[in-house]
Design a protein around this motif. Sequence first.
Motif, mmCIF file in Angstrom:
data_model
loop_
_atom_site.group_PDB
_atom_site.id
_atom_site.type_symbol
_atom_site.label_atom_id
_atom_site.label_comp_id
_atom_site.label_asym_id
_atom_site.label_seq_id
_atom_site.Cartn_x
_atom_site.Cartn_y
_atom_site.Cartn_z
ATOM 1 N N MET A 1 23.589 72.032 30.203
ATOM 2 C CA MET A 1 24.994 72.051 29.810
ATOM 3 C C MET A 1 25.215 70.953 28.777
ATOM 4 N N SER A 2 25.914 71.290 27.708
ATOM 5 C CA SER A 2 26.176 70.303 26.656
ATOM 6 C C SER A 2 27.246 69.311 27.112
ATOM 7 N N LYS A 3 27.297 68.197 26.433
ATOM 8 C CA LYS A 3 28.306 67.172 26.750
ATOM 9 C C LYS A 3 29.713 67.761 26.603
ATOM 10 N N ARG A 4 29.943 68.590 25.567
ATOM 11 C CA ARG A 4 31.254 69.206 25.382
ATOM 12 C C ARG A 4 31.586 70.125 26.547
ATOM 13 N N ASP A 5 30.620 70.912 26.997
ATOM 14 C CA ASP A 5 30.850 71.798 28.140
ATOM 15 C C ASP A 5 31.158 70.998 29.405
ATOM 16 N N GLY A 36 37.742 67.462 18.158
ATOM 17 C CA GLY A 36 36.589 66.920 17.436
ATOM 18 C C GLY A 36 35.896 65.799 18.168
ATOM 19 N N PRO A 37 35.321 64.875 17.419
ATOM 20 C CA PRO A 37 34.511 63.823 18.014
ATOM 21 C C PRO A 37 35.295 62.812 18.858
ATOM 22 N N SER A 38 36.605 62.846 18.796
ATOM 23 C CA SER A 38 37.389 61.873 19.566
ATOM 24 C C SER A 38 37.182 62.021 21.073
ATOM 25 N N ILE A 39 36.774 63.197 21.537
ATOM 26 C CA ILE A 39 36.573 63.396 22.977
ATOM 27 C C ILE A 39 35.380 62.621 23.516
ATOM 28 N N TYR A 40 34.491 62.181 22.639
ATOM 29 C CA TYR A 40 33.283 61.473 23.068
ATOM 30 C C TYR A 40 33.453 59.963 23.075
ATOM 31 N N ASN A 41 34.566 59.462 22.581
ATOM 32 C CA ASN A 41 34.836 58.027 22.517
ATOM 33 C C ASN A 41 35.777 57.658 23.655
#
Length: 63
Positions: A1-5, A36-41
């Motif tokens: 499973m990906s980090k986004r999933d 976008g990438p803000s979910i990973y911060n």
Amino acid sequence: MSKRDELITKYAADLKEKCGVTPDMDFLTKVTIGCGPSIYNADSSTVSGSDEKELATVKIIFN
């Protein structure tokens, strides 16, 4: 499973547990991708509920 999933699954669980709603998973996925990438911060992925200035910014965006 990906980090986004993983995050989408977490967001769905939060909506069910904290808000008592069953999310539309297609819509939730599209919104998550749109963020976008803000979910990973850690800092940009949440809103401080105790910071009045930050809450006012969110209210302006969503009004």
